[in-house]
Design a protein around this motif. Structure first.
Motif, short mmCIF file in Angstrom:
data_model
loop_
_atom_site.label_atom_id
_atom_site.label_comp_id
_atom_site.label_asym_id
_atom_site.label_seq_id
_atom_site.Cartn_x
_atom_site.Cartn_y
_atom_site.Cartn_z
N PRO A 160 0.83 -1.22 0.00
CA PRO A 160 0.00 0.00 0.00
C PRO A 160 0.86 1.27 0.00
O PRO A 160 2.06 1.19 0.27
N PRO A 161 0.25 2.42 -0.28
CA PRO A 161 1.03 3.66 -0.31
C PRO A 161 1.68 3.94 1.05
O PRO A 161 1.11 3.63 2.09
N GLY A 162 2.86 4.51 1.01
CA GLY A 162 3.53 4.90 2.25
C GLY A 162 4.43 3.84 2.84
O GLY A 162 5.14 4.10 3.80
N ARG A 189 -9.05 -2.62 6.15
CA ARG A 189 -10.41 -2.25 6.51
C ARG A 189 -10.80 -0.86 6.01
O ARG A 189 -11.95 -0.62 5.65
N ASP A 190 -9.85 0.05 6.03
CA ASP A 190 -10.21 1.43 5.71
C ASP A 190 -10.04 1.78 4.24
O ASP A 190 -10.30 2.90 3.84
N CYS A 191 -9.60 0.83 3.43
CA CYS A 191 -9.52 1.10 2.00
C CYS A 191 -10.92 1.03 1.40
O CYS A 191 -11.55 -0.02 1.41
N PRO A 192 -11.43 2.14 0.89
CA PRO A 192 -12.81 2.15 0.41
C PRO A 192 -13.02 1.31 -0.84
O PRO A 192 -14.14 0.96 -1.17
N TYR A 193 -11.95 0.97 -1.53
CA TYR A 193 -12.08 0.18 -2.75
C TYR A 193 -11.78 -1.30 -2.52
O TYR A 193 -11.78 -2.10 -3.46
N ASN A 194 -11.51 -1.64 -1.25
CA ASN A 194 -11.25 -3.04 -0.89
C ASN A 194 -10.22 -3.73 -1.79
O ASN A 194 -10.40 -4.87 -2.20
N ILE A 195 -9.14 -3.02 -2.06
CA ILE A 195 -8.13 -3.64 -2.93
C ILE A 195 -7.06 -4.36 -2.11
O ILE A 195 -6.30 -5.16 -2.65
N LEU A 196 -6.98 -4.04 -0.81
CA LEU A 196 -5.88 -4.60 -0.02
C LEU A 196 -6.28 -5.94 0.61
O LEU A 196 -7.43 -6.16 0.98
N PHE A 197 -5.29 -6.83 0.72
CA PHE A 197 -5.49 -8.13 1.36
C PHE A 197 -4.32 -8.40 2.30
O PHE A 197 -3.23 -7.91 2.08
N PRO A 237 -6.22 -2.29 -8.77
CA PRO A 237 -5.19 -1.26 -8.57
C PRO A 237 -5.61 -0.26 -7.50
O PRO A 237 -6.79 -0.17 -7.16
N CYS A 238 -4.63 0.47 -6.99
CA CYS A 238 -4.92 1.51 -6.00
C CYS A 238 -5.56 2.71 -6.70
O CYS A 238 -5.10 3.14 -7.75
N GLU A 239 -6.63 3.19 -6.11
CA GLU A 239 -7.35 4.30 -6.73
C GLU A 239 -6.78 5.66 -6.33
O GLU A 239 -7.33 6.71 -6.66
N MET A 240 -5.71 5.65 -5.58
CA MET A 240 -5.04 6.89 -5.18
C MET A 240 -5.98 7.89 -4.51
O MET A 240 -6.10 9.04 -4.96
N CYS A 241 -6.63 7.45 -3.43
CA CYS A 241 -7.54 8.33 -2.67
C CYS A 241 -6.79 9.58 -2.22
O CYS A 241 -5.67 9.49 -1.73
N GLU A 242 -7.46 10.70 -2.34
CA GLU A 242 -6.80 11.94 -1.99
C GLU A 242 -6.49 12.02 -0.49
O GLU A 242 -5.47 12.57 -0.08
N ASP A 243 -7.41 11.46 0.35
CA ASP A 243 -7.18 11.53 1.80
C ASP A 243 -6.39 10.34 2.32
O ASP A 243 -6.14 10.26 3.53
N ILE A 244 -6.01 9.41 1.46
CA ILE A 244 -5.20 8.24 1.80
C ILE A 244 -5.64 7.57 3.11
O ILE A 244 -4.87 7.49 4.08
N PRO A 245 -6.85 7.01 3.16
CA PRO A 245 -7.34 6.44 4.42
C PRO A 245 -6.52 5.26 4.93
O PRO A 245 -6.42 5.06 6.15
N CYS A 246 -5.91 4.50 4.02
CA CYS A 246 -5.11 3.35 4.46
C CYS A 246 -3.94 3.81 5.33
O CYS A 246 -3.64 3.21 6.36
N VAL A 247 -3.30 4.89 4.91
CA VAL A 247 -2.16 5.39 5.68
C VAL A 247 -2.64 5.93 7.03
O VAL A 247 -2.04 5.65 8.06
N ASP A 289 0.44 13.65 0.35
CA ASP A 289 0.03 13.83 -1.04
C ASP A 289 0.22 12.50 -1.76
O ASP A 289 1.35 12.03 -1.93
N ILE A 290 -0.90 11.91 -2.17
CA ILE A 290 -0.83 10.56 -2.75
C ILE A 290 0.03 10.53 -4.00
O ILE A 290 0.61 9.50 -4.34
N ASN A 291 0.17 11.68 -4.66
CA ASN A 291 1.01 11.71 -5.86
C ASN A 291 2.48 11.48 -5.54
O ASN A 291 3.28 11.20 -6.43
S1 SF4 Z 1 -4.97 5.07 -1.52
FE1 SF4 Z 1 -7.13 4.49 -1.40
S2 SF4 Z 1 -7.40 2.87 -2.93
FE2 SF4 Z 1 -5.21 3.11 -2.57
S3 SF4 Z 1 -4.79 1.55 -1.03
FE3 SF4 Z 1 -5.12 3.47 0.03
S4 SF4 Z 1 -7.25 3.45 0.58
FE4 SF4 Z 1 -6.98 1.88 -0.98
#
Ligand code: SF4
Ligand code: SF4
Ligand code: SF4
Ligand code: SF4
Ligand code: SF4
Lengths: 297, 306
Positions: B50-52, B71-79, B100-110, B124-126
């Motif tokens: 995941p990012p970070g 749990r907090d990835c809204p796109y459920n891409i992580l396992f 793929p990661c949808e690059m959420c602006e608020d980066i909830p996973c982190v 900054d997800i970028n």
């Molecule tokens: S940035 Fe968004 S889509 Fe990508 S892993 Fe994190 S929560 Fe999931």
């Protein structure tokens, strides 16, 4: 002691089924209840708790971290974030109070497995097996920390049945069930109370946390003991009972102070004479017990 | 008294024996787990963190396998990895091709990560570097075949920065342009959108963990033109002019090649008066002839391609 009576039979006859199983039932309800709130999220979409026993967040406010895994992570040179640290403080504080190994008997999912193995072992009468000292777990505990330091990774997590089972139940178990089965078979066939009583470093770690905890089981009415030995038979750590129960004459107090005691309360259940109660470590005057004994005579 | 001593000795011997057995057993266990841990450090090419996440080594010490990021990835891409997967058990990952990661602006996973295994300094997800896209198969990429697929380029959240289309002549048709998708490692976040979207049966562009995808120059390498630019001029004073080691009577002009010299030259450059006859210049037995880039004679001259 009547050889044909099963363990706890006497207690059932003396106190009735409920009082002879009270702590066992409460304990199972707690274990299953904790598991249920963890599973309610992924299974029913009711998110009371997120995460697993290594770290969880309850109702988005209460962080709880496993201090053992955090310590391993610290040894690899990584310092956790604030919520992780608060979680450690809460958990350590809690177990300092209620006895570290209360984690084992009231929370850990592997306890259900090893208790089942112990029950079956007794039922089908498997005796003997490999002898492994009960202090090995402390060496394994040291080893896990050493491995974290040397490899720079949480090496023990690759094989730890506790987190494998709990995480597996919540996030998908894969082949982790084989590890759990191995623990079950070890306890059933190879050694009595092998995993939790001799090897598991998680239990050893929580035991150390609870070294000075105030909540302890106490053999307050030890003079009433009729040597049925049911408590020894049912206790996962029978060594802890001996001195407090039997050594009044040597000036030993009635409180079970050994940190290996899991505060499961099963001895309270199975004793037909109600020798044991949950109490405080500070009511431990051997002489007072002696006095009480003298008075009762 | 003697028997007491003897039994004490026996007890001590027993104690030492037990201790040795215990140490041996625990040591073997440690060795096993240690070797397993070493093996588990290798991240397979399809598993992206995941990012970070830092280097794999750091991540395996920092991540406590709690699954909060999952749990907090809204796109459920992580396992979280299962024991049978060749990824350290319990650690989070995603597979670009399927999710793929949808690059959420608020980066909830982190934000969810209690340990900082996913670095909270990443805001900054970028700036995330989950992996690096590589156009692995130029033989199947439709753009390389001369078509205008462009899908990876269009889906890239950092279009024209992380992927650009570089134009070059289509030698096959002689009349068209090839729009080559080129990934730039200073911009690509490794989100995997390109790999997920690639239209071919098996993706021609793939995201790999950076360690697998990226090369690295040796520490002591300096790019002459960069150094020159930084210094604002040549670092070697005075700038030496290139000298050619030419056959006698020949001259070399940039862009034109070899030709007969107007005036016979002397010295080193005048060993032979004529162009070397290819027959005469045949390689000795066992040496290659007609190597692209010139024969042995050419290869021994200063301007031969190396
Ligand atoms: S940035 Fe968004 S889509 Fe990508 S892993 Fe994190 S929560 Fe999931
Ligand atoms: S000893 Fe280990 S496996 Fe057993 S109950 Fe305690 S923590 Fe769980
Ligand atoms: S939230 Fe952080 S510590 Fe937990 S599994 Fe994800 S990366 Fe690991
Ligand atoms: S992984 Fe692909 S889509 Fe994502 S930033 Fe890199 S080039 Fe763009
Ligand atoms: S999507 Fe695939 S086929 Fe299309 S241009 Fe990109 S790499 Fe080539």
């Amino acid at each position: 002691m009547n050889e044909t009576l099963r363990i706890g039979q006497e207690a059932v006859e003396a106190k009735g089924w409920w009082l002879a199983h009270k702590w066992l039932v409460l304990r199972r309800l707690t274990q299953l209840g904790i598991l249920a709130v963890f599973l309610a999220g992924p299974w029913l979409g009711i998110w009371i708790v997120k995460g697993n026993l290594n770290y969880s967040l309850t109702l988005d406010v209460l962080p709880l971290s496993d201090p053992f895994i955090m310590l391993q992570s610290l040894v690899t040179g990584h310092v956790p974030e604030k919520l992780g640290l608060i979680g450690v403080a809460i958990v350590v504080g809690f177990y300092l109070l209620v006895g570290g190994r209360a984690y084992c008997s009231w929370v850990c999912p592997v306890n259900l497995v090893t208790d089942a193995a112990a029950w079956l072992r007794e039922r089908i009468g498997i005796k003997g097996g490999a002898h492994v000292s009960r202090s090995v777990r402390y060496w394994i505990l040291a080893l896990t920390l050493l491995l974290a330091g040397i490899t720079g990774t949480l090496a023990w997590e690759l094989v730890n049945p506790v987190s494998m089972l709990h995480r597996g139940l919540i996030f998908g178990i894969g082949t982790a069930w084989t590890v759990v089965l191995a623990v079950f078979l070890l306890d059933l066939f190879v050694m009595n109370r092998g995993w939790c009583g001799r090897l598991c470093p998680v239990g050893a770690f929580y035991g150390l946390i609870g070294k000075l905890s105030p909540v302890r089981v106490s053999a307050v009415k030890r003079e009433a003991c009729n040597d049925c030995m049911d408590c020894f038979a049912v206790c996962p750590e029978p060594l802890v009972i001996k001195a407090p129960l039997k050594d009044a004459g040597k000036g030993v107090g009635p409180v079970i102070l050994a940190s290996e005691c899991t505060n499961c309360g099963r001895c309270i259940d199975v004793c037909s004479k109600d020798v044991f109660v949950f109490g405080s470590r500070f009511n431990n005057a051997a002489s007072m017990a002696g006095v009480a004994q003298a008075i009762s005579k | 008294m003697d028997s007491v001593k003897k039994s004490a000795l026996a007890a001590r011997r027993q104690f030492l024996l037990d201790a040795a057995r215990m140490a041996g057993g625990v040591g073997v266990l440690g060795l096993g787990v240690g070797l397993y841990a070493k093996q588990a450090k290798a991240l397979p090419a399809a598993a992206i963190r995941p990012p970070g996440a830092g280097t794999e080594q750091d991540f395996l010490g920092a991540c406590i396998r709690c699954g909060m990021c999952v749990r907090d990835c809204p796109y459920n891409i992580l396992f979280l990895a299962k024991p049978e997967q060749p990824i350290a058990t319990g650690t989070p990952f995603f597979v670009a091709r399927t999710g793929p990661c949808e690059m959420c602006e608020d980066i909830p996973c982190v934000k969810a990560c209690p340990t900082g295994a996913l670095d909270h300094k990443l805001t900054d997800i970028n700036n995330s570097r989950m992996g690096l896209a590589v156009l692995v198969d130029k033989e199947t990429c439709l753009n390389f075949l001369g078509l205008r697929c462009d899908v990876c380029y269009r889906v890239c959240p950092l279009i024209d920065k992380a992927i650009t289309l570089e134009l070059r002549h289509n030698e096959r048709t002689g009349a068209h342009t090839i729009f080559e998708p080129v990934v730039h490692s200073d911009q690509c976040t490794g989100c995997g959108k390109c790999e997920a979207a690639c239209v071919t049966e098996v993706a021609a562009i793939k995201v790999y963990p950076i360690k697998l995808a990226k090369g690295e120059l040796s520490q002591h390498y300096r790019l002459g033109w960069e150094e020159k630019r930084k210094a604002g001029g040549s670092l070697v004073e005075p700038e030496v002019e290139h000298r050619y080691n030419l056959p006698e009577g020949m001259k070399y002009e940039h862009g034109k090649g070899l030709s007969a010299a107007d005036t016979p030259s002397t010295g080193v450059d005048s060993l032979q008066a004529t162009l070397p006859d290819p027959g005469k210049n045949a390689a000795p037995a066992g040496m290659p002839r007609n190597i692209p880039g010139g024969g042995l004679g050419n290869r021994m001259s200063d301007d031969a391609p190396r």
